[in-house]
Design an enzyme around this catalytic site. Structure first.
Site, short mmCIF file in Angstrom:
data_model
loop_
_atom_site.label_atom_id
_atom_site.label_comp_id
_atom_site.label_asym_id
_atom_site.label_seq_id
_atom_site.Cartn_x
_atom_site.Cartn_y
_atom_site.Cartn_z
N PHE A 1 10.21 10.32 -10.29
CA PHE A 1 10.65 10.53 -8.90
C PHE A 1 12.04 9.93 -8.68
CE2 PHE A 1 11.05 10.48 -4.52
CZ PHE A 1 10.61 9.35 -3.86
N ALA B 1 11.28 2.20 -15.60
CA ALA B 1 9.96 2.56 -16.12
C ALA B 1 8.84 1.65 -15.65
CB ALA B 1 10.01 2.54 -17.64
N ASP C 1 8.49 -4.30 -3.53
CA ASP C 1 8.12 -5.30 -2.51
C ASP C 1 6.66 -5.70 -2.68
OD1 ASP C 1 7.63 -3.07 0.42
OD2 ASP C 1 6.91 -2.95 -1.66
N GLU C 2 5.89 -4.89 -3.45
CA GLU C 2 4.46 -5.18 -3.59
C GLU C 2 4.20 -6.45 -4.39
OE1 GLU C 2 3.30 -0.42 -3.51
OE2 GLU C 2 1.91 -1.88 -4.42
N LYS D 1 3.99 -5.28 -12.33
CA LYS D 1 5.41 -5.24 -11.94
C LYS D 1 5.95 -6.65 -11.81
CE LYS D 1 7.87 -2.47 -11.00
NZ LYS D 1 8.87 -1.79 -11.88
N LEU E 1 1.36 9.59 -0.94
CA LEU E 1 0.97 9.99 0.41
C LEU E 1 1.80 11.14 0.99
CD1 LEU E 1 -0.32 7.85 3.24
CD2 LEU E 1 1.74 9.12 3.71
N TYR F 1 -6.79 6.97 4.17
CA TYR F 1 -7.59 5.79 3.80
C TYR F 1 -7.93 4.94 5.03
CZ TYR F 1 -6.98 6.01 -1.32
OH TYR F 1 -7.03 6.36 -2.65
N1 NAD Z 1 7.89 5.17 -5.67
C1 NAD Z 1 8.11 4.15 -4.87
O1 NAD Z 1 7.92 4.19 -3.64
C2 NAD Z 1 8.65 2.86 -5.46
C3 NAD Z 1 9.02 1.80 -4.60
C4 NAD Z 1 9.54 0.63 -5.17
C5 NAD Z 1 9.69 0.52 -6.54
N2 NAD Z 1 9.31 1.58 -7.33
C6 NAD Z 1 9.52 1.43 -8.78
O2 NAD Z 1 10.43 2.48 -9.17
C7 NAD Z 1 10.17 2.86 -10.54
C8 NAD Z 1 10.00 4.35 -10.66
O3 NAD Z 1 8.89 4.73 -9.88
P1 NAD Z 1 8.63 6.29 -9.60
O4 NAD Z 1 7.79 6.39 -8.39
O5 NAD Z 1 9.92 7.04 -9.66
O6 NAD Z 1 7.77 6.66 -10.91
P2 NAD Z 1 7.08 8.06 -11.29
O7 NAD Z 1 5.63 7.81 -11.37
O8 NAD Z 1 7.60 9.16 -10.45
O9 NAD Z 1 7.70 8.32 -12.76
C9 NAD Z 1 7.05 8.01 -13.89
C10 NAD Z 1 7.89 8.48 -15.09
O10 NAD Z 1 7.65 7.65 -16.19
C11 NAD Z 1 7.40 8.36 -17.37
N3 NAD Z 1 6.55 7.53 -18.22
C12 NAD Z 1 5.27 7.13 -17.97
N4 NAD Z 1 4.84 6.33 -18.95
C13 NAD Z 1 5.85 6.19 -19.83
C14 NAD Z 1 6.02 5.45 -21.04
N5 NAD Z 1 5.05 4.70 -21.53
N6 NAD Z 1 7.21 5.54 -21.69
C15 NAD Z 1 8.21 6.32 -21.20
N7 NAD Z 1 8.12 7.03 -20.05
C16 NAD Z 1 6.95 6.96 -19.38
C17 NAD Z 1 6.76 9.60 -16.85
O11 NAD Z 1 6.95 10.62 -17.79
C18 NAD Z 1 7.55 9.85 -15.55
O12 NAD Z 1 8.74 10.53 -15.80
C19 NAD Z 1 8.93 2.06 -10.96
O13 NAD Z 1 9.37 0.93 -11.65
C20 NAD Z 1 8.28 1.65 -9.64
O14 NAD Z 1 7.55 0.46 -9.77
C21 NAD Z 1 8.80 2.73 -6.85
#
Ligand code: NAD
Length: 315
Positions: free
Chosen positions: A12, A84, A128-129, A156, A192, A209
């Protein structure tokens, strides 16, 4: 030549980041490392960026240090922006071990290769979690103690403090951002907002939820990408910044906004049993970022939600 490793560029936030910055900085090489799990889709990255000469892709699991090492030999990277992490809380409740393996040991692999190949900056995308719950009032600051509730946020936090420890013990040049909930294009529809948009489009019930009173602060994904670049390029080593959108809403309020904007009745809301230990409220104080780097979100919630619904209506 600056060569930046981007872990999870097919996810994402990573895909939104690469779609913008590969084209914004043609003189910088970007190496996208992604395993392409259920959440990964290379087509989330804009075609123009994927076809750019400074964009490279390697399908690798960050738990596999030997294959990762071959990527470091091939590209001689100078820096890393580490997105990641297995990121879905419900999945972490079903399979905690996967989250520890990927989010902690995966980060360990990247830290060890960072030292082995003498890279410069290591930017860690945290959340933030890691602070846990702040039910009623008040805001998390960067000094709030770490008290995660779920296997996701614990893993995390594990990566977060490991990066800091490498800073103290080995002099690692690192920066960390701890961001609130993101929304926008390319989010996996187990989360969500994309899930509810796709159900509302089909006139299906939306499963909320508990009583929907859980509060989250929402930040448009492109704002998150921009602050990651600001901190990565401008912050002092060892800096940790909270990132938020000043958009606190209950999940019920978010649901009602989506229904209203999509001209559907609130009869589509169906309350379902709550998630185990569902954190009540996350609330970020991002004033340090404003004070030190002059950064604040550019996309307000009504604009961001309109763009997000428009994006999923095109899918
Ligand atoms: N989404 C949010 O609201 C949010 C908020 C704060 C922080 N974050 C952090 O941002 C980062 C990205 O989150 P996101 O929501 O974009 O993730 P996501 O779930 O959309 O993306 C996951 C990606 O990781 C790849 N992947 C999964 N396991 C893997 C592995 N073992 N090796 C290599 N690639 C792998 C998947 O192919 C996919 O492309 C994370 O560190 C998350 O903790 C997300």
């Amino acid at each position: 030549m600056q060569t930046i490793i981007i872990t999870w560029g097919a996810g994402f936030i990573g895909s939104n980041f690469l779609s913008k910055y590969v084209l914004a900085f043609p003189e910088i090489q970007f190496v996208n490392i992604d395993m392409l799990t259920y959440a990964g889709n290379i087509e989330k990255i804009d075609l123009a960026a994927r076809n750019a000469p400074n964009y490279h892709f390697e399908q690798v699991d960050i738990r596999d240090i030997d294959t990762l090492r071959t990527v470091y030999v091939k590209y001689s990277p100078t820096d890393i922006i580490h997105f990641a992490a297995e990121s879905h809380v419900d999945n972490s409740i079903r399979n905690p071990r996967l989250f520890t393996e990927v989010n902690v040991l995966g980060t360990q692999n990247l830290l060890d290769l960072h030292r082995e190949f003498g890279l410069k900056r290591f930017h860690y995308i945290s959340t933030d979690e890691v602070y846990g719950d702040i039910p009623d009032s008040g805001y998390f600051t960067e000094d709030t103690h770490i008290e995660p509730s779920s296997p996701y946020s614990a893993s995390k936090a594990g990566g977060d403090i490991l990066v800091q420890a490498y800073g103290r013990t080995f002099g690692l040049d690192y920066t960390i951002t701890r961001c609130s909930n993101n929304y926008g294009a390319n989010q996996n529809n187990i989360s969500l907002i994309p899930l509810f948009i796709s159900k509302i489009q089909k006139g299906e019930k939306v499963p909320l939820y508990g009583d929907g009173s859980n509060i989250r602060d929402w930040l448009y994904v492109e704002d998150h990408c921009d602050v990651i670049w600001e901190v990565f390029t401008r912050a002092n080593t060892g800096s940790i910044y909270n990132v938020g959108g000043n958009n606190e809403y209950t999940n019920l309020e978010i649901t009602k906004i989506l229904l209203q904007v999509m001209w559907k009745s609130e009869d589509l809301i169906s309350f379902v049993p709550d998630r185990a230990w569902h954190d009540k409220r996350y609330a970020i104080d991002a004033s340090k970022l404003k004070r030190e780097l002059g950064w604040g979100p550019k996309v307000d919630f009504p604009e961001g939600i309109a763009r997000t619904i428009w994006f999923y209506n095109q899918q």
